[in-house]
Write an enzyme that holds these catalytic residues in place. Structure first.
Site, PDB file in Angstrom:
ATOM      1  N   ARG A  90       0.770  -1.307   0.130  1.00  0.00           N
ATOM      2  CA  ARG A  90       0.137  -0.128   0.012  1.00  0.00           C
ATOM      3  C   ARG A  90       0.853   1.019  -0.028  1.00  0.00           C
ATOM      4  NH1 ARG A  90      -4.789   1.788   4.377  1.00  0.00           N
ATOM      5  NH2 ARG A  90      -5.152   3.849   3.593  1.00  0.00           N
ATOM      6  N   ASN A 144     -10.468  -4.375  -1.429  1.00  0.00           N
ATOM      7  CA  ASN A 144     -10.461  -3.401  -2.512  1.00  0.00           C
ATOM      8  C   ASN A 144      -9.419  -3.824  -3.730  1.00  0.00           C
ATOM      9  OD1 ASN A 144     -12.350  -1.234  -1.633  1.00  0.00           O
ATOM     10  ND2 ASN A 144     -10.769  -0.853   0.207  1.00  0.00           N
ATOM     11  N   CYS A 164     -19.105  -2.228   0.840  1.00  0.00           N
ATOM     12  CA  CYS A 164     -18.332  -1.103   1.320  1.00  0.00           C
ATOM     13  C   CYS A 164     -19.078  -0.157   2.342  1.00  0.00           C
ATOM     14  CB  CYS A 164     -18.083   0.003  -0.128  1.00  0.00           C
ATOM     15  SG  CYS A 164     -17.154   1.119   0.316  1.00  0.00           S
ATOM     16  N   HIS A 194     -16.473   3.398  -4.865  1.00  0.00           N
ATOM     17  CA  HIS A 194     -15.516   4.582  -4.523  1.00  0.00           C
ATOM     18  C   HIS A 194     -15.772   5.590  -5.733  1.00  0.00           C
ATOM     19  CE1 HIS A 194     -12.554   2.332  -1.766  1.00  0.00           C
ATOM     20  NE2 HIS A 194     -14.046   2.334  -1.065  1.00  0.00           N
ATOM     21  N   TYR A 244     -14.231  10.167  -2.137  1.00  0.00           N
ATOM     22  CA  TYR A 244     -13.234   9.556  -3.240  1.00  0.00           C
ATOM     23  C   TYR A 244     -13.374  10.501  -4.551  1.00  0.00           C
ATOM     24  CZ  TYR A 244     -12.080   5.626  -0.470  1.00  0.00           C
ATOM     25  OH  TYR A 244     -11.864   4.674   0.557  1.00  0.00           O
TER      26      TYR A 244
END
Length: 421
Positions: A90, A144, A164, A194, A244
Site C-alpha cells: 500500500r 478493495n 463497502c 468509490h 473519493y
C-alpha cells in the site's frame, strides 16, 4: 451458522467481531473462523475476539487457523478482507504515482490498478476453494478495489456480493445531523465503488420525503468539511459526492498535498503496531477507541446486515451493495458491477430502479467502468500493454506519457506479486 473471515488477522477484525457480538439477534453465529497466514497476528486478534464474545456473553465459538481449506469448510458465508502485499505494498501504491504527477491512492488511479492486479488472482483462488468446500456459501467481498474484485468473482460464477462502508457511513452521519434514528435514513446512492453520489436522502424508506435540500441548507458546511470539498460545489451540484470524488474534482490539489506529507499507509502501519500491542493485553475485552481511526467505520453493521439477508435470517430488505448492473444504469453493460441500493434476500441482490442520471455523473461512471473493464482484463491475463491500456483509459491518468511512466513503475514495484512479469 458458521462464518469464516479470510484476512481474519487484520486489525480491522475486532470491529467486525464486536458487531457480531452486539447484533447476534440479527445474525446468530454458532462458529466464527478467522483465517490468516500471519500466525502471530492471528493469535493476538483471535485472543481479543474471544474476549469480546465472552464480555458480551455471546455463545458462539471462535477458532483461528492458517489453513484456508480447513477454515472455510462448511462455512455458510465467507467474508474477504485481505490485503495482498500488506501495508508495504500500500505504501508503494500511494507514493510512486506521485512521481508522475498523478494521485497516489490504494483503490483508484494507478495505485488502485496495482492493487487489483495483485488481488484478483488471489481472490479467485480463494473463491474456488470456498466453492469446493461448500458450493452454496455466499462470498461477501470487502477487499478493495471492491468493484473490480466483485466483478471478477461474479464472472467466475461465484455467489458473491461486494460491500463497502461509504454508504452506511453517510447514513449514520446524516442521521446524526438530522437527529433521527439511522434506520429512518434511506440514501439514493448511485455509482461505482468509490465513485458514488447521494442523489437524495429520504426519511422512512425508498419512497420517503427527500430531505437532502434541507440537509445541505442547514448542514452544508459540516458535510463539505468532512468531504474536504468546497461548500459552493455541493450547493451547485445539489448532491453529496463520496470522499473519493475529491481525487477527481481536485486532483492536482490532492497531488500537491500528498507530496508534502507522510502517506496514509505509513500512518496506518504505525496505528496497526499500536493496535497489536493493545490486542496483546489479556485484560482488553472490547475494541479500543483507536480502532475508529483505522478506517472501516460501521463495517460490522453493514456486514451483519448483508450476511443476515443473504442467509435468510432477516436483515434490512434494502441495502447498498456491489452487484451486476443488469439494466439498472442503461448506459452500462449488464455485467458491469455497480454500487446502488438493492433488495437483498437469500437469492441475492436485485438493484432498485435508478432515475435517469445527469450526464455529469453518468459520463464519469461510464469512463471509469471502461477503465475497470481493462483493469480486470489485465488482472486476469497479464501483459504490459494491457496495463498501459487500463492506465490510459483512467480519467486520473489519460495521457500516454503518464501511462508509460506509471506502467514502468507499477511493474517494477509489483514483480514479486505478478507471475507474468
Amino acid at each position: 451458522m458458521k462464518l469464516a473471515v479470510v484476512g481474519g488477522g487484520s486489525t480491522y477484525t475486532p470491529e467486525l467481531v464486536d458487531g457480531f457480538a452486539r447484533l447476534r439477534d440479527t445474525l446468530a453465529i454458532s462458529e466464527l473462523v478467522l483465517v490468516d497466514p500471519a500466525a502471530d497476528r492471528l493469535e493476538l486478534v483471535g485472543g481479543l475476539a474471544r474476549r469480546i464474545f465472552a464480555r458480551q456473553d455471546h455463545p458462539g465459538k471462535i477458532t483461528t487457523t492458517s489453513d484456508l481449506d480447513a477454515g472455510v469448510q462448511g462455512a455458510d458465508a465467507v467474508l474477504l478482507q485481505l490485503r495482498v502485499g500488506g501495508q508495504a505494498a500500500r505504501e508503494q501504491d500511494e507514493t510512486w504515482p506521485l512521481e508522475c504527477g498523478c494521485v497516489g491512492q490504494e483503490t483508484t488511479g494507478a495505485g488502485g490498478l496495482a492493487k487489483a492486479l495483485r488481488t484478483v488472482p488471489v481472490v479467485l483462488d480463494i473463491a474456488e476453494r470456498v466453492r469446493r468446500a461448500n458450493p452454496d456459501a455466499w462470498i461477501i467481498d470487502f477487499t478493495n478495489p471492491v468493484g473490480i474484485v466483485t466483478r471478477a468473482l461474479l464472472q467466475a460464477g461465484h455467489k458473491a456480493v461486494g460491500l463497502c462502508n461509504v454508504a452506511i457511513g453517510f447514513q449514520r452521519k446524516f442521521a446524526a445531523l438530522l437527529d433521527v434514528a439511522p434506520g429512518e435514513v434511506h440514501l439514493d446512492h448511485v455509482g461505482l465503488n468509490h465513485l458514488t453520489w447521494e442523489l437524495g436522502v429520504r426519511l422512512g424508506g425508498p419512497g420517503g420525503e427527500n430531505v437532502l435540500p434541507r440537509l445541505l441548507a442547514e448542514h452544508g458546511d459540516a458535510v463539505a468539511d468532512d468531504l474536504r470539498l468546497p461548500r459552493t460545489l455541493l450547493d451547485r451540484l445539489g448532491v453529496v459526492p463520496s470522499y473519493y470524488l475529491r481525487y477527481f474534482y481536485a486532483h492536482d490539489a490532492v497531488v500537491r498535498e500528498l507530496a508534502t506529507k507522510p502517506s496514509r499507509a505509513a500512518e496506518v502501519a504505525a496505528m496497526e503496531r499500536q493496535l497489536l500491542d493493545m490486542y496483546a493485553d489479556p485484560a482488553l475485552d472490547e475494541k479500543p477507541e483507536l480502532l475508529a481511526k483505522r478506517g472501516g467505520a460501521f463495517y460490522s453493521e453493514a456486514a451483519v446486515d448483508l450476511a443476515a439477508s443473504l442467509l435468510g435470517n432477516g436483515g434490512s430488505p434494502v441495502q447498498v451493495v456491489n452487484t451486476y448492473n443488469n439494466g439498472t444504469l442503461p448506459f452500462l453493460a449488464d455485467d458491469a458491477v455497480i454500487e446502488v441500493q438493492a433488495r437483498v434476500d437469500k437469492d441475492g441482490p436485485v438493484p432498485l430502479a435508478v432515475p435517469g442520471l445527469d450526464p455529469l455523473y453518468a459520463g464519469l461512471i461510464a469512463n471509469v467502468t471502461a477503465y475497470e473493464d481493462l483493469a480486470l482484463e489485465a488482472a486476469l491475463r497479464g501483459g504490459r500493454d494491457r496495463v498501459f491500456r487500463a492506465l490510459l483509459a483512467h480519467p486520473l491518468v489519460g495521457q500516454y506519457d503518464y501511462a508509460e511512466g506509471l506502467t514502468d513503475r507499477l511493474l517494477a514495484h509489483n514483480r514479486e506479486h505478478l507471475s507474468w512479469v
